[in-house]
Enzyme design. Structure first.
Site, PDB file in Angstrom:
ATOM      1  N   ASP A  11       0.828  -1.442  -0.027  1.00  0.00           N
ATOM      2  CA  ASP A  11      -0.117   0.069   0.158  1.00  0.00           C
ATOM      3  C   ASP A  11       0.744   1.323  -0.134  1.00  0.00           C
ATOM      4  OD1 ASP A  11      -2.339  -1.629   0.219  1.00  0.00           O
ATOM      5  OD2 ASP A  11      -2.557  -1.468   2.249  1.00  0.00           O
ATOM      6  N   ASP A 130     -13.649  -6.308  -2.042  1.00  0.00           N
ATOM      7  CA  ASP A 130     -13.640  -6.309  -0.851  1.00  0.00           C
ATOM      8  C   ASP A 130     -14.833  -6.933  -0.054  1.00  0.00           C
ATOM      9  OD1 ASP A 130     -11.212  -5.044  -0.344  1.00  0.00           O
ATOM     10  OD2 ASP A 130     -12.065  -3.102  -0.722  1.00  0.00           O
TER      11      ASP A 130
END
Length: 259
Positions: A11, A130
């Site tokens: 990330d 997700d």
């Protein structure tokens, strides 16, 4: 039989590597280019980068990171975060990525999947999912619901139905992230991964929850995944990529063991 893959996930916020739990509490943990190079040298099969900043200025910083990574590693890598158009896809592919990963934008505009596949080929389009565990209902018969915006917005969309839709629209791969397991190090949500893998013929990447090599082995065996996405356990030096892959190979998984 194709080898199973180990894929570290990085990330990136404002050009720096960061890590949080359940999408919050992110802390700066280093240089993403240096980390990518280290994981490549340790034997990573691919690398995933997510840009978790949204401003136009930060996007320019991130594309610079992508270009520098492309000069340092010689394995496929994908880029996600903030990609909402074919033009965005083109920008990251021209910067050196082999694949783009789209998530919230695909849920809001499913045509983006097909547009990307038409422009660059299905192999270049990964759809990130997700997923939140919820009570089974007529609307969500699998008990797994698609969420967006880092898990903050529920979509009333069944994860299995969405996976099938993504395949029909032209996605080349699915990355299935369990919001419940993300960052916990308690293991992947194997029931979810298996359900998605059984529902589609696409490669499925298991994401969220890796705490040790055994969890990764479980994902690619019982979970039916083609690959295991990992973050914390390698970012903080608990295990190396090589240790993970050697463990998996020793316990029966077909792995690429070249360093």
């Amino acid at each position: 039989m194709l080898s199973k893959r180990v894929i570290p996930c990085l990330d990136v916020r404002n050009g720096r590597l960061t890590k949080g739990v359940k999408f919050v509490g992110n802390e700066d943990i280093g240089d993403p280019v240096e980390s990518a190079r280290r994981y490549y040298e340790e034997g990573a099969d691919e690398i995933v980068f997510y840009d978790i900043t949204a401003s136009a200025e930060a996007r320019g910083i991130f594309l610079d990171v992508v270009e520098r990574v492309a000069e340092q590693i010689f394995i496929p890598f994908s880029v996600g975060g903030g990609i909402s158009s074919v033009a965005d896809m083109r920008a990251v592919l021209l910067a050196g990525a082999e694949k783009v990963s789209i998530n919230s934008a695909a849920v809001k505009n499913p045509r983006l999947i097909g547009d990307g596949a038409d422009a660059f080929g299905s192999q270049a389009v990964v759809v990130g999912m997700d997923v939140l565990a919820v009570p089974e209902s007529p609307e969500i018969p699998s008990g797994y619901e698609i969420v967006i915006h880092g898990g903050r917005k529920r979509m009333g969309l069944d994860a299995i139905a969405w996976a099938r839709c993504c395949q029909e629209l032209g996605a080349g791969e699915l990355c299935v992230n369990s919001i419940d397991a993300d960052g916990t190090k308690d293991g992947y949500e194997l029931k979810l991964t298996r359900a998605i893998a059984d529902a589609v013929s696409l490669p499925v990447i298991a994401s969220g929850g890796a705490g040790e090599p055994r969890h990764m082995l479980e994902a690619v065996t019982g979970g039916g995944a083609s690959a295991a996405l990992i973050a914390s356990i390698v970012h903080y030096g608990q295990y190396s990529i090589r240790q993970c892959k050697e463990y998996m190979a020793a316990h029966g998984a077909r792995m690429r063991l070249t360093w």
